[in-house]
Design a protein around this motif. Structure first.
Motif, PDB file in Angstrom:
ATOM      1  N   VAL A   1       0.660  -1.382   0.105  1.00 59.16           N
ATOM      2  CA  VAL A   1       0.187   0.106  -0.105  1.00 59.16           C
ATOM      3  C   VAL A   1       0.850   1.316   0.187  1.00 59.16           C
ATOM      4  N   LYS A   2       1.913   1.334   0.816  1.00 61.23           N
ATOM      5  CA  LYS A   2       2.774   2.181   0.557  1.00 61.23           C
ATOM      6  C   LYS A   2       3.427   2.792  -0.568  1.00 61.23           C
ATOM      7  N   ASN A   3       3.791   1.850  -1.350  1.00 59.89           N
ATOM      8  CA  ASN A   3       4.022   1.932  -2.801  1.00 59.89           C
ATOM      9  C   ASN A   3       2.991   1.788  -3.816  1.00 59.89           C
ATOM     10  N   SER A   4       1.846   2.185  -3.450  1.00 58.64           N
ATOM     11  CA  SER A   4       0.581   2.167  -4.529  1.00 58.64           C
ATOM     12  C   SER A   4       0.691   2.849  -5.803  1.00 58.64           C
ATOM     13  N   PRO A   5       1.351   4.306  -5.827  1.00 60.58           N
ATOM     14  CA  PRO A   5       1.537   4.669  -7.121  1.00 60.58           C
ATOM     15  C   PRO A   5       2.332   3.987  -8.109  1.00 60.58           C
ATOM     16  N   TYR A   6       3.595   3.256  -7.609  1.00 60.90           N
ATOM     17  CA  TYR A   6       3.958   2.067  -8.188  1.00 60.90           C
ATOM     18  C   TYR A   6       3.324   1.174  -8.873  1.00 60.90           C
ATOM     19  N   ALA A   7       2.338   0.584  -7.943  1.00 61.64           N
ATOM     20  CA  ALA A   7       1.496  -0.512  -8.234  1.00 61.64           C
ATOM     21  C   ALA A   7       0.574  -0.013  -9.511  1.00 61.64           C
ATOM     22  N   LEU A   8       0.049   1.245  -9.336  1.00 65.30           N
ATOM     23  CA  LEU A   8      -0.617   1.755 -10.378  1.00 65.30           C
ATOM     24  C   LEU A   8       0.055   2.095 -11.429  1.00 65.30           C
ATOM     25  N   ALA A   9       1.215   2.351 -11.605  1.00 61.71           N
ATOM     26  CA  ALA A   9       2.108   2.621 -12.851  1.00 61.71           C
ATOM     27  C   ALA A   9       2.255   1.341 -13.516  1.00 61.71           C
TER      28      ALA A   9
ATOM     29  N   VAL B   1      -8.068   4.094 -10.846  1.00 62.90           N
ATOM     30  CA  VAL B   1      -7.572   5.184  -9.995  1.00 62.90           C
ATOM     31  C   VAL B   1      -8.365   5.526  -8.512  1.00 62.90           C
ATOM     32  N   GLU B   2      -9.508   5.956  -8.992  1.00 68.65           N
ATOM     33  CA  GLU B   2     -10.786   6.354  -8.070  1.00 68.65           C
ATOM     34  C   GLU B   2     -10.760   5.409  -7.117  1.00 68.65           C
ATOM     35  N   SER B   3     -11.005   4.075  -7.405  1.00 74.40           N
ATOM     36  CA  SER B   3     -11.013   3.115  -6.570  1.00 74.40           C
ATOM     37  C   SER B   3     -10.009   2.546  -5.789  1.00 74.40           C
ATOM     38  N   LEU B   4      -8.875   2.848  -6.357  1.00 74.20           N
ATOM     39  CA  LEU B   4      -7.555   2.524  -5.643  1.00 74.20           C
ATOM     40  C   LEU B   4      -7.430   3.571  -4.570  1.00 74.20           C
ATOM     41  N   ALA B   5      -7.712   5.015  -4.887  1.00 72.54           N
ATOM     42  CA  ALA B   5      -7.709   6.127  -3.847  1.00 72.54           C
ATOM     43  C   ALA B   5      -8.677   5.613  -2.837  1.00 72.54           C
ATOM     44  N   LEU B   6      -9.526   5.042  -2.932  1.00 73.14           N
ATOM     45  CA  LEU B   6     -10.548   4.954  -1.763  1.00 73.14           C
ATOM     46  C   LEU B   6     -10.019   3.696  -0.865  1.00 73.14           C
ATOM     47  N   LYS B   7      -9.402   2.867  -1.708  1.00 77.87           N
ATOM     48  CA  LYS B   7      -8.809   1.546  -0.929  1.00 77.87           C
ATOM     49  C   LYS B   7      -7.614   1.856  -0.003  1.00 77.87           C
TER      50      LYS B   7
ATOM     51  N   LYS C   1      -6.603   5.208   0.620  1.00 83.81           N
ATOM     52  CA  LYS C   1      -6.852   6.340   1.468  1.00 83.81           C
ATOM     53  C   LYS C   1      -5.805   7.047   1.059  1.00 83.81           C
ATOM     54  N   LEU C   2      -5.037   7.212  -0.177  1.00 86.45           N
ATOM     55  CA  LEU C   2      -4.580   8.341  -0.523  1.00 86.45           C
ATOM     56  C   LEU C   2      -5.220   9.202  -1.459  1.00 86.45           C
ATOM     57  N   SER C   3      -4.747  10.240  -1.789  1.00 89.14           N
ATOM     58  CA  SER C   3      -5.472  11.182  -2.428  1.00 89.14           C
ATOM     59  C   SER C   3      -5.407  11.055  -4.004  1.00 89.14           C
ATOM     60  N   LEU C   4      -6.394  11.439  -4.893  1.00 87.44           N
ATOM     61  CA  LEU C   4      -6.341  11.112  -6.282  1.00 87.44           C
ATOM     62  C   LEU C   4      -4.882  11.916  -6.676  1.00 87.44           C
ATOM     63  N   ALA C   5      -4.672  13.003  -6.419  1.00 85.36           N
ATOM     64  CA  ALA C   5      -3.393  13.675  -6.770  1.00 85.36           C
ATOM     65  C   ALA C   5      -2.245  12.984  -6.608  1.00 85.36           C
ATOM     66  N   THR C   6      -2.305  12.741  -5.277  1.00 87.50           N
ATOM     67  CA  THR C   6      -0.993  11.710  -5.096  1.00 87.50           C
ATOM     68  C   THR C   6      -0.475  10.529  -6.012  1.00 87.50           C
ATOM     69  N   LEU C   7      -1.870   9.785  -6.611  1.00 85.61           N
ATOM     70  CA  LEU C   7      -1.637   8.689  -7.492  1.00 85.61           C
ATOM     71  C   LEU C   7      -1.661   9.082  -8.637  1.00 85.61           C
ATOM     72  N   VAL C   8      -2.217  10.188  -9.051  1.00 83.16           N
ATOM     73  CA  VAL C   8      -2.302  10.559 -10.597  1.00 83.16           C
ATOM     74  C   VAL C   8      -0.785  11.395 -10.904  1.00 83.16           C
ATOM     75  N   VAL C   9      -0.272  12.454  -9.920  1.00 81.31           N
ATOM     76  CA  VAL C   9       0.846  13.160 -10.049  1.00 81.31           C
ATOM     77  C   VAL C   9       2.212  12.277 -10.188  1.00 81.31           C
ATOM     78  N   PHE C  10       2.091  11.259  -8.961  1.00 83.64           N
ATOM     79  CA  PHE C  10       3.225  10.583  -8.359  1.00 83.64           C
ATOM     80  C   PHE C  10       3.925  10.070  -9.775  1.00 83.64           C
ATOM     81  N   SER C  11       5.318  10.429  -9.865  1.00 83.85           N
ATOM     82  CA  SER C  11       6.135   9.880 -10.836  1.00 83.85           C
ATOM     83  C   SER C  11       6.978   8.779 -10.271  1.00 83.85           C
ATOM     84  N   PRO C  12       6.655   7.714 -10.538  1.00 83.70           N
ATOM     85  CA  PRO C  12       7.864   6.371 -10.112  1.00 83.70           C
ATOM     86  C   PRO C  12       9.086   6.656 -10.373  1.00 83.70           C
ATOM     87  N   SER C  13       9.659   7.274 -11.269  1.00 86.03           N
ATOM     88  CA  SER C  13      10.981   7.730 -11.917  1.00 86.03           C
ATOM     89  C   SER C  13      11.432   8.650 -10.981  1.00 86.03           C
TER      90      SER C  13
END
Length: 151
Positions: A99-107, A130-136, A138-150
């Motif tokens: 869960v800590k690295n969920s932006p990587y999981a999304l990428a 992305v919306e359902s992942l944000a709910l699961k 508890k991270l903001s949509l902005a964190t998941l969308v803007v986060f750059s794994p690189s």
């Protein structure tokens, strides 16, 4: 009339104008492309009577080349979404990355889904994910969308 090297310069100018119309002036891409094609056709050595037919043939050939791929990509993407396969891919990636690295999981999920599906279809399909992942998570949509794994 443009011919030879001057036609190449005209093409570069037309391409620059196309980007300017779309990005700066917010024209619809199709309209801007059509206007630029007409303009370049009028200043080139193409006879005016044949210009509309040549542009229509060019657009038609382009659509014939990629239209089937886009259509099949959209159908395949909808099948993936309807069957729940994308959710399962996302859950698997979330387990692998945590869960800590969920932006990587999304990428990783986006990359996996976008490979067989045309990008536009993947974007629409992954929007709900992305919306359902944000709910699961508890991270903001902005964190998941803007986060750059690189980065």
């Amino acid at each position: 009339m443009l011919e030879g090297y001057s036609l190449i310069v005209g093409f570069v100018i037309a391409l620059t104008l196309l980007f300017l119309l779309i990005i700066k002036f917010k024209w619809d891409a199709y309209i801007a492309l059509l206007v630029v094609a007409l303009g370049l056709g009028l200043v080139s050595a193409i006879p005016t009577r044949e210009l509309a037919g040549i542009i229509a043939t060019g657009f038609g050939n382009t659509l014939a080349g990629v239209g089937i791929l886009i259509g099949l990509g959209i159908i395949y993407g909808q099948l993936l979404a309807s069957s729940g396969a994308i959710e399962k891919i996302a859950v698997s990636m979330l387990k692998a990355f945590g869960v800590k690295n969920s932006p990587y999981a999304l990428a990783a999920t986006a990359t996996t889904v976008a490979i067989p599906v045309f990008f536009d279809a993947a974007f629409v399909i992954l929007n709900k994910l992305v919306e359902s992942l944000a709910l699961k998570t508890k991270l903001s949509l902005a964190t998941l969308v803007v986060f750059s794994p690189s980065g």
